[in-house]
Motif scaffolding. Sequence first.
Motif, PDB file in Angstrom:
ATOM      1  N   GLU A   1      -6.308  -3.591  -2.208  1.00 46.64           N
ATOM      2  CA  GLU A   1      -5.555  -4.227  -1.128  1.00 46.64           C
ATOM      3  C   GLU A   1      -4.051  -3.997  -1.316  1.00 46.64           C
ATOM      4  O   GLU A   1      -3.331  -3.689  -0.362  1.00 46.64           O
ATOM      5  CB  GLU A   1      -5.864  -5.720  -1.098  1.00 46.64           C
ATOM      6  N   ARG A   2      -3.583  -4.129  -2.563  1.00 52.74           N
ATOM      7  CA  ARG A   2      -2.175  -3.899  -2.859  1.00 52.74           C
ATOM      8  C   ARG A   2      -1.797  -2.453  -2.543  1.00 52.74           C
ATOM      9  O   ARG A   2      -0.756  -2.192  -1.932  1.00 52.74           O
ATOM     10  CB  ARG A   2      -1.887  -4.245  -4.315  1.00 52.74           C
ATOM     11  N   LEU A   3      -2.645  -1.503  -2.913  1.00 53.96           N
ATOM     12  CA  LEU A   3      -2.365  -0.101  -2.614  1.00 53.96           C
ATOM     13  C   LEU A   3      -2.340   0.160  -1.112  1.00 53.96           C
ATOM     14  O   LEU A   3      -1.547   0.987  -0.632  1.00 53.96           O
ATOM     15  CB  LEU A   3      -3.395   0.803  -3.279  1.00 53.96           C
ATOM     16  N   ARG A   4      -3.178  -0.532  -0.391  1.00 56.40           N
ATOM     17  CA  ARG A   4      -3.190  -0.368   1.072  1.00 56.40           C
ATOM     18  C   ARG A   4      -1.873  -0.847   1.681  1.00 56.40           C
ATOM     19  O   ARG A   4      -1.315  -0.203   2.563  1.00 56.40           O
ATOM     20  CB  ARG A   4      -4.371  -1.118   1.660  1.00 56.40           C
ATOM     21  N   PHE A   5      -1.368  -1.980   1.192  1.00 57.38           N
ATOM     22  CA  PHE A   5      -0.068  -2.466   1.661  1.00 57.38           C
ATOM     23  C   PHE A   5       1.047  -1.489   1.283  1.00 57.38           C
ATOM     24  O   PHE A   5       1.942  -1.223   2.089  1.00 57.38           O
ATOM     25  CB  PHE A   5       0.243  -3.850   1.084  1.00 57.38           C
ATOM     26  N   VAL A   6       1.010  -0.968   0.062  1.00 59.09           N
ATOM     27  CA  VAL A   6       2.018   0.006  -0.373  1.00 59.09           C
ATOM     28  C   VAL A   6       2.001   1.222   0.552  1.00 59.09           C
ATOM     29  O   VAL A   6       3.053   1.702   0.995  1.00 59.09           O
ATOM     30  CB  VAL A   6       1.789   0.419  -1.842  1.00 59.09           C
ATOM     31  N   ALA A   7       0.832   1.730   0.856  1.00 58.53           N
ATOM     32  CA  ALA A   7       0.713   2.894   1.729  1.00 58.53           C
ATOM     33  C   ALA A   7       1.227   2.599   3.132  1.00 58.53           C
ATOM     34  O   ALA A   7       1.909   3.434   3.746  1.00 58.53           O
ATOM     35  CB  ALA A   7      -0.743   3.358   1.789  1.00 58.53           C
ATOM     36  N   GLN A   8       0.931   1.424   3.628  1.00 52.94           N
ATOM     37  CA  GLN A   8       1.385   1.066   4.988  1.00 52.94           C
ATOM     38  C   GLN A   8       2.906   0.935   5.030  1.00 52.94           C
ATOM     39  O   GLN A   8       3.530   1.418   5.973  1.00 52.94           O
ATOM     40  CB  GLN A   8       0.723  -0.246   5.430  1.00 52.94           C
ATOM     41  N   VAL A   9       3.502   0.303   4.040  1.00 57.02           N
ATOM     42  CA  VAL A   9       4.951   0.191   3.994  1.00 57.02           C
ATOM     43  C   VAL A   9       5.583   1.576   3.912  1.00 57.02           C
ATOM     44  O   VAL A   9       6.572   1.859   4.578  1.00 57.02           O
ATOM     45  CB  VAL A   9       5.421  -0.704   2.825  1.00 57.02           C
ATOM     46  N   ALA A  10       5.000   2.450   3.096  1.00 57.22           N
ATOM     47  CA  ALA A  10       5.521   3.817   2.987  1.00 57.22           C
ATOM     48  C   ALA A  10       5.476   4.524   4.338  1.00 57.22           C
ATOM     49  O   ALA A  10       6.433   5.222   4.702  1.00 57.22           O
ATOM     50  CB  ALA A  10       4.720   4.597   1.946  1.00 57.22           C
ATOM     51  N   ARG A  11       4.387   4.350   5.075  1.00 55.40           N
ATOM     52  CA  ARG A  11       4.291   4.973   6.406  1.00 55.40           C
ATOM     53  C   ARG A  11       5.366   4.408   7.329  1.00 55.40           C
ATOM     54  O   ARG A  11       5.995   5.140   8.094  1.00 55.40           O
ATOM     55  CB  ARG A  11       2.912   4.765   6.998  1.00 55.40           C
ATOM     56  N   LEU A  12       5.574   3.106   7.281  1.00 59.10           N
ATOM     57  CA  LEU A  12       6.594   2.487   8.134  1.00 59.10           C
ATOM     58  C   LEU A  12       7.997   2.974   7.794  1.00 59.10           C
ATOM     59  O   LEU A  12       8.867   3.029   8.658  1.00 59.10           O
ATOM     60  CB  LEU A  12       6.542   0.963   7.999  1.00 59.10           C
ATOM     61  N   ASN A  13       8.180   3.337   6.533  1.00 56.56           N
ATOM     62  CA  ASN A  13       9.484   3.850   6.072  1.00 56.56           C
ATOM     63  C   ASN A  13       9.605   5.354   6.245  1.00 56.56           C
ATOM     64  O   ASN A  13      10.572   5.958   5.779  1.00 56.56           O
ATOM     65  CB  ASN A  13       9.721   3.476   4.597  1.00 56.56           C
ATOM     66  N   GLY A  14       8.613   5.961   6.863  1.00 56.85           N
ATOM     67  CA  GLY A  14       8.677   7.398   7.123  1.00 56.85           C
ATOM     68  C   GLY A  14       8.280   8.253   5.929  1.00 56.85           C
ATOM     69  O   GLY A  14       8.571   9.437   5.891  1.00 56.85           O
TER      70      GLY A  14
END
Length: 47
Positions: free
Chosen positions: A33-46
């Motif tokens: 779950e933590r990795l999923r949030f990390v990946a989503q934040v990275a996508r939002l940051n381009g």
Amino acid sequence: MTYAADQLYEEVAYLAYHFHWPLDQLLDLEHAERLRFVAQVARLNGG
């Protein structure tokens, strides 16, 4: 299997920086779950 402390700190710091969640909430997340949030934040940051 052990989880590298450096990687855990990196993930927690990244999410804390972006979400401003308290440490105990971040540490309570399951690894996947933590990795999923990390990946989503990275996508939002381009990234």
